[in-house]
Design an enzyme around this catalytic site. Sequence first.
Site, PDB file in Angstrom:
ATOM      1  N   ASP A 185       0.831  -1.195   0.000  1.00 43.93           N
ATOM      2  CA  ASP A 185       0.000   0.000   0.000  1.00 43.93           C
ATOM      3  C   ASP A 185       0.867   1.246   0.000  1.00 43.93           C
ATOM      4  OD1 ASP A 185      -2.425   1.790   0.672  1.00 43.93           O
ATOM      5  OD2 ASP A 185      -3.272  -0.219   0.659  1.00 43.93           O
ATOM      6  N   HIS A 242      -3.531   5.432   3.827  1.00 50.02           N
ATOM      7  CA  HIS A 242      -4.319   4.256   3.465  1.00 50.02           C
ATOM      8  C   HIS A 242      -3.709   2.965   4.004  1.00 50.02           C
ATOM      9  CE1 HIS A 242      -6.283   1.499   0.437  1.00 50.02           C
ATOM     10  NE2 HIS A 242      -7.295   2.309   0.680  1.00 50.02           N
ATOM     11  N   SER A 294     -11.409  -1.521   0.202  1.00 51.01           N
ATOM     12  CA  SER A 294     -10.095  -1.411   0.850  1.00 51.01           C
ATOM     13  C   SER A 294     -10.083  -2.037   2.227  1.00 51.01           C
ATOM     14  CB  SER A 294      -9.705   0.061   1.004  1.00 51.01           C
ATOM     15  OG  SER A 294      -8.998   0.511  -0.102  1.00 51.01           O
TER      16      SER A 294
END
Length: 646
Positions: free
Chosen positions: A230, A268, A450
């Site tokens: 990520d 994220h 996600s």
Amino acid sequence: MNEIKMKRGGRDVRFRKVDTHFAVRLRQGRARDERALAASCGPSKSEVVHVESTASEKMDIFRVKESSKLEETMGDLRRAPASEVVTHLYAMDDTPGGATIPTGTMTLQFKPEVAEEKREEVLAEFGLEVVEELDFVPNGYTVRLTSASKENPLKIAATLQQRKEMVTAEPDLAFQVTRAHVPGDSQYSMQWHLKNRGDGVGLTAGADAKAEQAWDITRGSRDIIVCVMDDGFDLEHPDFASPGKIVSPRDFGQNDFEPLPGTADDNHGTACAGVAVADENGTGCVGLAPGCAFMPVRTSNWLSDTDIRDLFQHAIDHHADVISCSWSASAAYFPLSTVMNGIIHKAAAEGRSNGKGCVILFAAGNENYPLNGTKNGVNSLNGFAVHPDVIAVGASNSLDKRSDYSNYGPELALCAPSSGSPGRRVVTTDRRGAEGYSTTDYADDFGGTSSATPLSAGLAALILSVDPTLTSAQVRTIMMDTADKIDQTGGQYANGHSPLYGHGRINAQKAVARTAGTGTNAPFKMMTLTHRVERPIPDLDHIEEALSFPIEVNAKSIEVKVDIRHTYRGDLQIGLISPRNETVVLMDRTGGGADDIVTTFRSSDDPARFAALIGKSAKGNWKLKVADMAKDDTGALKEWSIGVEY
């Protein structure tokens, strides 16, 4: 020539020049802004604006304010001695969501009978030099363009694809990554996705992953490593701070070993990692597999063939057990290249320290689009999620319904609890300080596919914590077989699969209990692999689709399921080809003028037909061959599977 047609990953793709953008790589240094470009290459005749940089390819993207000046501007830059590469950006099939950049390298795959001398002749003809030989693409090479190359990589690849010596030729394309998180404003303080008691607005009791019951068996083993790829990770967060938690970190964005957040919005990865493996330490939140180890791998916002290969090779080399990817290409239509397909298959088939294969999960995405199809006149294809070795994960909400943004289709493997409207959002770890999603150490508004993907990755890690000898395909089977068929009324289930929910919402209690042998399902001695392809069958031609059986066992019985939609089944011949190239004809133009073939061929029903395959090793590539032997009527292979009892 503004449009170039070629194949990518076996699919026909049209590349069209973007008329406002170009990319530059300098021989030395970087053109990180307009001034740096002018200092290195001279002032431009058109006003240009720096848009973005790619990390690994060391390229910078600019926009011209007048599209009519694009070619002139690029011509001036190409003549500048400081310029190494000046290239157009190309959109694929005119779909929205992003363009690609040719990097100057290519993948070539020669036919096996082409001699080495002939291969060298082809390379010399197009001014190409070998960078490396690819161990996961037979007779495959990474090559780069040189000063002797007369055309750009797309044109060279399109020409080479027509040559009799080639299996394929593909340019390496850098693509922009989109994260699959859906941010929002609603606040709450409970991790309902692990245990939903139904004690509030937007909550339905039981709409969760059944974590607590699974934790009665295991909370995860440090021997099992979850690799999260990520945008950056707050590795000093207290939920990743226990001894031995972090292993083999890598930053491919900055090319170092500290995959920390690199920009103000690199939040994220920390949130995704928390959903999967946040420690149980008495404070904050907890992941579904808190006892497992965490391999943080930071990507950049632009990825190429080389980047994808390096990401997955790192996971293979450092013995990741589970790989969680909550991202995709920003382009709505994005077929994977040969290199991307090959390295993902290598990780799924050969990864892990015991060679059982990495369990690979990708987010389905949040556009409310088919994973492979057309909606509102737009073609969509998430090449990563539809890869046959990947578990494509969709999202369900806190009411046990489909999250309205979640992408869908026959390729969807399963879903997991995440945000949705209506419904609650997910609490997870957050990058500390003001730059995170919140001003605290925890975010209460995470979601999207996600969040569903690392939650499913956590379940895969729990399963392997109980039985690390399982193959990646066996883990996938357990997760799908034990999933809950939610929304039976609206889920459109057929043969146990829903295009909206896959095989259902994950159930950690059932999955872990089955693995431990304490559930109602006894440990299985049959493995079934399924491939949903939606592939047209051309008139007077044939298609072949492969499935890789991962374990070395002798087949006691075999069953093959096919779902073919066709307007005249009597045109069709269907064959099964074993890993040793033994062919069994399953059906030979029978059925007359009836439509479709949705059936199962079993060795127990026809022992003589399958006799050459029984008692032999099942490991390797099995192929289904479907041939249309007559004109006019057409159809498509929707799905096929092979099951082996051992």
